[in-house]
Design a protein around this motif. Structure first.
Motif, mmCIF file in Angstrom:
data_model
loop_
_atom_site.group_PDB
_atom_site.id
_atom_site.type_symbol
_atom_site.label_atom_id
_atom_site.label_comp_id
_atom_site.label_asym_id
_atom_site.label_seq_id
_atom_site.Cartn_x
_atom_site.Cartn_y
_atom_site.Cartn_z
ATOM 1 N N VAL A 1 0.749 -1.310 -0.001
ATOM 2 C CA VAL A 1 -0.221 -0.042 0.068
ATOM 3 C C VAL A 1 0.769 1.268 -0.124
ATOM 4 C CG1 VAL A 1 -1.571 1.242 1.301
ATOM 5 C CG2 VAL A 1 -1.927 -1.094 1.224
ATOM 6 N N ALA A 2 1.674 1.353 1.007
ATOM 7 C CA ALA A 2 2.614 2.540 1.126
ATOM 8 C C ALA A 2 3.867 2.150 2.072
ATOM 9 C CB ALA A 2 1.865 3.753 1.705
ATOM 10 N N LEU B 1 4.221 3.485 13.540
ATOM 11 C CA LEU B 1 3.906 3.638 12.141
ATOM 12 C C LEU B 1 2.477 3.865 11.922
ATOM 13 C CD1 LEU B 1 4.963 3.412 8.952
ATOM 14 C CD2 LEU B 1 4.019 1.155 9.235
ATOM 15 N N ILE B 2 2.070 5.099 11.019
ATOM 16 C CA ILE B 2 0.595 5.628 10.979
ATOM 17 C C ILE B 2 0.201 5.479 9.473
ATOM 18 C CG2 ILE B 2 -0.939 7.495 11.187
ATOM 19 C CD1 ILE B 2 0.311 6.473 14.151
ATOM 20 N N THR C 1 8.788 8.900 1.328
ATOM 21 C CA THR C 1 7.363 7.923 1.190
ATOM 22 C C THR C 1 7.241 7.331 -0.187
ATOM 23 O OG1 THR C 1 6.093 9.760 0.826
ATOM 24 C CG2 THR C 1 6.388 9.032 2.949
ATOM 25 N N ARG C 2 6.463 6.214 -0.428
ATOM 26 C CA ARG C 2 6.288 5.892 -1.603
ATOM 27 C C ARG C 2 4.850 5.272 -1.530
ATOM 28 N NH1 ARG C 2 9.687 1.650 -5.416
ATOM 29 N NH2 ARG C 2 7.997 1.054 -6.786
ATOM 30 N N TYR C 3 3.893 5.680 -2.613
ATOM 31 C CA TYR C 3 2.468 5.098 -2.539
ATOM 32 C C TYR C 3 2.293 4.014 -3.698
ATOM 33 C CZ TYR C 3 1.625 8.381 1.287
ATOM 34 O OH TYR C 3 1.995 8.874 2.346
ATOM 35 N N THR D 1 -2.105 8.321 3.734
ATOM 36 C CA THR D 1 -0.765 9.067 3.758
ATOM 37 C C THR D 1 -0.285 8.269 5.006
ATOM 38 O OG1 THR D 1 -1.759 11.322 3.588
ATOM 39 C CG2 THR D 1 0.285 11.187 4.950
ATOM 40 N N ILE D 2 1.080 7.890 4.649
ATOM 41 C CA ILE D 2 1.768 7.113 5.683
ATOM 42 C C ILE D 2 2.590 7.981 6.411
ATOM 43 C CG2 ILE D 2 3.644 6.593 3.945
ATOM 44 C CD1 ILE D 2 3.795 3.821 5.314
#
Length: 126
Positions: free
Chosen positions: A48-49, A78-79, A57-59, A68-69
């Motif tokens: 997912v991310a 981690l969120i 970050t990478r999505y 949004t990670i």
């Protein structure tokens, strides 16, 4: 021993939002690349991310623009903020930690080298 514990899942209507958390222990959290993955019934697990140790970050396509990670290194957490949820987002969501060298690699390498949480269910109804 690395332990990853997800929380925050549940049921939501289409268009709604959820916030997933992953509490990490047993590792130097700030040094690891972290990722969220998901697996829908009858489908393969997919990325997912991800968020690197450098906070880059990478999505993947399904998440871009809606999810949004982020990471809180002080809390080793981690969120994943998920908004505009769709029924096709329904899946088990998994938190994973991997050495930075593997960060951008495909899922098959995460499957082999990462540490994984037990997963948490997200259900989006139409």
């Amino acid at each position: 021993q690395v332990q990853l514990v997800e929380s925050g899942g549940g049921s939501v209507q289409s268009g709604g939002s959820l916030r997933l958390s992953c509490a990490a222990s047993g590792l130097t959290f700030s040094k690891f690349c972290m990722g969220w993955f998901r697996q829908a019934p009858g489908k393969e697990r997919e990325r997912v991310a991800i968020v690197g140790s450098d906070v880059s970050t990478r999505y993947d396509d399904a998440a871009a623009g809606r999810f949004t990670i982020s990471r809180d290194n002080a809390k080793a957490t981690l969120i994943l903020h998920m908004s505009s949820l769709k029924p096709e987002d329904t899946a088990m969501y998994y938190c994973a930690a991997i050495e930075p060298i593997y960060c951008g690699e495909p899922y098959r390498l995460w499957a082999e080298y990462a540490s994984w949480g037990q997963g948490i269910q997200v259900t989006v109804s139409s």
